[in-house]
Scaffold this motif. Structure first.
Motif, PDB file in Angstrom:
ATOM      1  N   ALA A  23       1.060  -1.479   0.189  1.00  0.00           N
ATOM      2  CA  ALA A  23      -0.402  -0.251   0.042  1.00  0.00           C
ATOM      3  C   ALA A  23       0.787   1.128   0.179  1.00  0.00           C
ATOM      4  O   ALA A  23       0.557   2.154  -0.853  1.00  0.00           O
ATOM      5  N   ALA A  24       2.191   1.554   0.715  1.00  0.00           N
ATOM      6  CA  ALA A  24       2.970   2.674   0.484  1.00  0.00           C
ATOM      7  C   ALA A  24       3.537   3.118  -0.092  1.00  0.00           C
ATOM      8  O   ALA A  24       3.714   4.349  -0.032  1.00  0.00           O
ATOM      9  N   THR A  25       3.804   2.017  -1.620  1.00  0.00           N
ATOM     10  CA  THR A  25       4.251   1.837  -2.534  1.00  0.00           C
ATOM     11  C   THR A  25       3.718   1.919  -3.764  1.00  0.00           C
ATOM     12  O   THR A  25       4.061   2.167  -4.439  1.00  0.00           O
ATOM     13  N   SER A  26       1.917   1.796  -4.002  1.00  0.00           N
ATOM     14  CA  SER A  26       1.731   1.860  -4.722  1.00  0.00           C
ATOM     15  C   SER A  26       1.208   3.598  -5.311  1.00  0.00           C
ATOM     16  O   SER A  26       1.162   3.200  -7.025  1.00  0.00           O
ATOM     17  N   TYR A  27       1.697   4.142  -4.951  1.00  0.00           N
ATOM     18  CA  TYR A  27       1.830   5.906  -5.776  1.00  0.00           C
ATOM     19  C   TYR A  27       2.514   5.643  -6.861  1.00  0.00           C
ATOM     20  O   TYR A  27       2.470   6.175  -8.255  1.00  0.00           O
ATOM     21  N   ALA A  28       3.643   3.982  -6.436  1.00  0.00           N
ATOM     22  CA  ALA A  28       5.024   4.451  -7.714  1.00  0.00           C
ATOM     23  C   ALA A  28       4.423   3.149  -8.328  1.00  0.00           C
ATOM     24  O   ALA A  28       4.382   2.845 -10.042  1.00  0.00           O
TER      25      ALA A  28
END
Length: 889
Positions: free
Chosen positions: A593-598
């Motif tokens: 979830a914390a890296t979903s932006y990438a």
């Protein structure tokens, strides 16, 4: 013959037999086959019957192991969709440059690994040429978890397609100059290429499972269509010994993650020797994955073995393959044909007869090189079957030779993982084997040259065309940062006001804040609450009916508490990831979830709440993985501190997580004392992580479970809260010349400090100012930055020095952590410094008892403050003794 089944108790004995006579006839038939044709024939017929039953839709338990042969026979392989000759040339160039890069780097002693990619080259090349979707096509592309030790091969491919220069190859493992390549997949060090850090073995497979699951979570919540994304995890057979590697296999099968494929490179070698020296790791892994519910594809033998299997009319070859241990197969790859004839084919007469039909060249080909993982058609067939399989994840067990094509000095040697270079003569032999047009004159400098067919060569054009058809280069990391709007202020204002006369733990304050933020029209749906099966412990049950607990099946049962207000509600579009008892799994959720932006171009705001003792201590390696992967979000250590969780004892008493967290440069660590501090920190965190100038950091907040009255926020303290220190309550002078001391407290300790302030004033005429130290770590970070600035000739004074500048008297720091936590800032405090903390093991007791035991309760703080003043000569030493007696110490 006596019925052998009758000798052993079985679950079948509990089932009704409506026709015992028919059952006896079947048993008698099997006995007859065994007697006439042998037990191997009987076993074959039984397995054929099971296969037929499965095909007919008859529900039967599946066998956990199959024979030591390919799952997909040569006759069933699909047509190869590509130019095999061209792909062989591309693979040859990549093999060469991977080995050259590591060998050239050995001049500087930087090391590297050659043998892993040499064994796995076709496993990667086939995927890059035919299967791995890039990020420039529809959707998010595929997610590739590259085996860390294979990174030289990935760099070599990026060099061939023009994404990496020769200079960068020459700076492999030499990053400090700014133009180098990291040793392994490190997104923080090479953020345009790597997506997932994997070389901390075991974390790759665990993260891949939860990434595949998070992809489905995004789709089921209608945030992103991830139907075209497939997760590929490349692993070593030795890596599967890590407990994290197999920790979540059942989850993947239970949730039918057919968007996930594990590719396990079974070269039968660990870092120091055979994986299962006396056993067979392929069979062991097959049983483990089948038992967990996975689709298993074994790709063991190359085409050269087809002739041997056709000649095996008695089944002797299959039996022999089933019994030979891994270490012996490794030996076969290094010994001459005569040895193989004697020790493999000489095991029984039928095999010896078969060997007479085989030439030495055929035997050498089979045992030295013909492995399923070394042949593009075999790998292609396995991958095609994997992506077409529905209803379960797939694991491909591909057998290879470690160090393949690197020469006899490398292949299958126990030491090859630690061998860092080839000689010039070995490279020339490799050149001949691979058929590369590299002249002898290229070696005149004494260095092995890099090879490249030319930017406009047929090989490079083919490579780029294949990648264009699949959606662009891979691996690749892309960030399309879109700042999230700030949430409405009213959610924060509720905590600014305090709790009045009502008592509230800061754990509950945080949950209340997030619950309100999840209602925000703009950003509420982007929050991802994560908890390892203790939501009720942390007061999160109020989120169940409103947000729902994520389950791809929805809720297929009537919950036992359905008639209650806060019933247990599961939903396909549920927002909460309420895991089982697995901090490692919950942390893997958080990373996805914390890296979903990438990964997906969709910014999510995860918060993961857990017993603080079981965060950094149990899953600290994953916290580093999170930092490497540039993850963002809030990690919340609840029931924090060594004395706030009463009665739980030694292993549940956290007095050190902040010390461990301080070692991670990406982690911003806060120990708030009051509810309003939490609001300020979370608001600032949303700005820093998700605002226009987004930073690649994450937050660690510790919250306590001790109910206290929460005060309203004083004016003008926001900056101090964020920076880590502000004066909360100035002491009223007891007299004009009264001795004075500065008391610093964090988290739950602020309450003991405030009590001590009153005791010092009332009983001893000492004035104490109370400071809330919201972050020892951020104070230290700022001070370190100031020291670094001085080395550059810049004048900067650390914030902690500024804040305490001129404050009269000594400083006493108090926390529910070991003293090393506040002591991190001592060298930047100009006043005399001392600290109190909870060093040592925790224990079961009341809060008051535990605090007296550790010497951090209000009375202990008062005595310590008096002792510090006495050392300075500001009060008589007799006052300290008198205080000890007064407070029963």
């Amino acid at each position: 013959m006596t019925d052998p089944v009758a000798k052993l108790p079985s679950e079948l004995d509990q089932l009704p037999d409506r026709d015992p006579e028919e059952t006896a006839e079947w048993a008698a038939s099997l006995d007859a086959v065994t007697k006439a044709a042998g037990p191997h024939r009987a076993a074959y017929l039984m397995r054929r019957s099971l296969q037929h039953a499965e095909g007919a839709g008859i529900a039967l338990p599946k066998l956990l192991e199959t024979d030591y042969v390919n799952t997909i026979p040569t006759s069933a392989e699909p047509a190869f969709d590509g130019d095999l000759e061209m792909e062989s040339k591309i693979t040859a160039w990549n093999r060469w440059n991977a080995a050259a890069m590591v060998t050239r780097g050995a001049r500087y002693g930087v090391g590297g690994h050659i043998a892993t990619f040499a064994s796995a080259a076709w496993l990667y090349e086939t995927g890059f040429n035919h299967f791995f979707r890039g990020k420039e096509g529809d959707g998010s592309g595929d997610q590739l978890y590259i085996q860390g030790h294979a990174s030289p091969g990935i760099y070599a491919r990026a060099f061939l397609d023009g994404r990496i220069s020769e200079q960068q190859l020459d700076n492999f493992r030499q990053e400090s100059g700014g133009d180098g390549l990291p040793s392994y997949p490190h997104p923080r060090r090479l953020p345009w290429l790597w997506e997932f850090p994997t070389v901390s073995m075991g974390l790759g497979p665990l993260s891949a499972i939860y990434q595949a699951r998070f992809n489905r979570y995004l789709a089921n919540r209608n945030i992103k269509d991830t139907s075209n994304s497939h997760v590929w995890a490349f692993l070593g057979d030795g890596e599967m010994d890590e407990p994290e590697s197999t920790a979540a296999l059942a989850l993947a099968a239970r949730e039918q993650l057919d968007n996930l494929t594990f590719v396990i490179n079974c070269n039968l070698q660990r870092l120091d020797g055979p994986v299962r020296a006396n056993f067979r790791v392929v069979q062991e892994l097959e049983g483990a994955f089948r038992g967990a519910g996975w689709n298993v594809i074994k790709t063991l033998w190359g085409n050269a073995w087809d002739e041997l299997f056709q000649l095996d009319t008695t089944g002797a070859l299959i039996r022999r393959l089933r019994e030979v241990p891994d270490a012996q197969f490794q030996t076969y790859a290094t010994r001459d044909v005569a040895y193989i004839r004697e020790h493999f084919f000489g095991a029984e007469p039928a095999l010896a007869e078969l060997a007479k039909l085989l030439s030495d060249a055929k035997i050498a080909e089979c045992f030295y090189s013909s492995r399923g993982g070394h042949e593009a058609r075999k790998v292609y067939a396995a991958y095609r079957a994997a992506v077409e399989h529905k209803g379960a994840p797939t694991v491909i067990l591909a057998q290879t030779v470690k160090g393949y094509t690197l020469g006899k000095g490398f292949e299958s040697k126990n030491a090859n993982h630690q061998m860092k270079k080839l000689s010039i003569d070995e490279f020339k032999g490799m050149r001949e084997l691979l058929g590369l047009p590299i002249p002898d004159s290229a070696f005149e400098s004494g260095l092995v040259p890099y090879g490249h067919p030319g930017a406009d060569s047929p090989e490079v054009r083919y490579l780029q065309e294949r990648r264009a058809a699949l959606g662009g280069p891979a691996p690749a990391r892309r960030v399309h940062a879109v700042a999230l709007p700030e949430p409405e202020e009213r959610a924060f204002k509720a905590l600014y006001k305090g709790s009045g006369k009502q008592e509230m733990a800061t754990t509950m304050a945080f949950v209340r804040l997030v619950k309100d933020l999840m209602r925000d029209k703009e950003t509420g749906r982007r929050w991802v609450p994560i908890v390892p099966d203790e939501a009720r412990t942390f007061g999160m049950e109020s989120l169940f009916p409103s947000a729902g607990i994520y389950s791809p099946l929805g809720q297929t049962y009537d919950p036992v508490d359905r008639d209650q207000l806060m019933y247990y509600k599961e939903a396909k579009d549920g927002q909460i990831l309420n895991e089982g008892i697995t901090e490692a799994g919950a942390m893997a959720d958080f990373i996805a979830a914390a890296t979903s932006y990438a990964t997906h171009g969709e910014t999510m705001i995860p918060f993961y709440i857990f017993y603080s003792m079981f965060g950094w201590q149990r899953t600290g390696d994953q916290m580093w993985q999170l930092a490497d992967q540039l993850g963002k979000g809030f990690i919340v250590g609840a029931t924090a501190g060594r004395t706030t969780l009463t009665g739980e004892g030694l292993q549940h008493a956290d007095g050190h997580s902040h010390l461990i967290a301080s070692t991670n440069p990406a982690s911003l660590n806060y120990d708030p004392a009051f509810a309003y501090e939490i609001a300020v920190i979370v608001k600032d965190g949303l700005r820093r992580m998700y605002g226009p100038q987004a930073e690649d950091v994450f937050y660690y907040l510790t919250v306590y479970n001790e109910p206290k009255q929460q005060p309203a926020m004083p004016e003008g303290v926001e900056e101090g809260i964020v920076k880590g220190l502000y004066r909360f309550k100035e002491g009223a002078p007891a007299a004009e010349d009264a001795p004075r001391i500065q008391l610093l407290g964090s988290g739950t300790a602020i309450h003991w400090v405030l009590e001590a302030q009153e005791l010092l004033a009332a009983d001893w005429g000492v004035t104490a100012d109370v400071w809330s130290a919201t972050s020892w770590g951020e104070l230290r970070r700022d001070a370190l930055d100031s020291d670094a600035a001085l080395l550059r000739g810049e004048e900067r004074v650390p914030y902690v020095t500024q804040a305490l500048s001129g404050a009269p008297g000594p400083v006493l720091a108090v926390s529910d952590w070991m003293r090393a936590v506040p002591d991190q800032i001592s060298q930047w405090v100009e006043q005399d410094w001392s600290s109190l903390g909870t060093d040592g093991f925790g224990l079961s007791d009341t809060r008051a008892g535990a605090r007296r035991h550790f010497g951090v309760d209000a009375e202990s703080v008062a005595v310590a403050a008096l002792a510090q003043l006495a050392r300075r000569g500001e009060i008589p030493a007799s006052k300290v003794k008198e205080a000890r007696e007064k407070y029963g110490m």
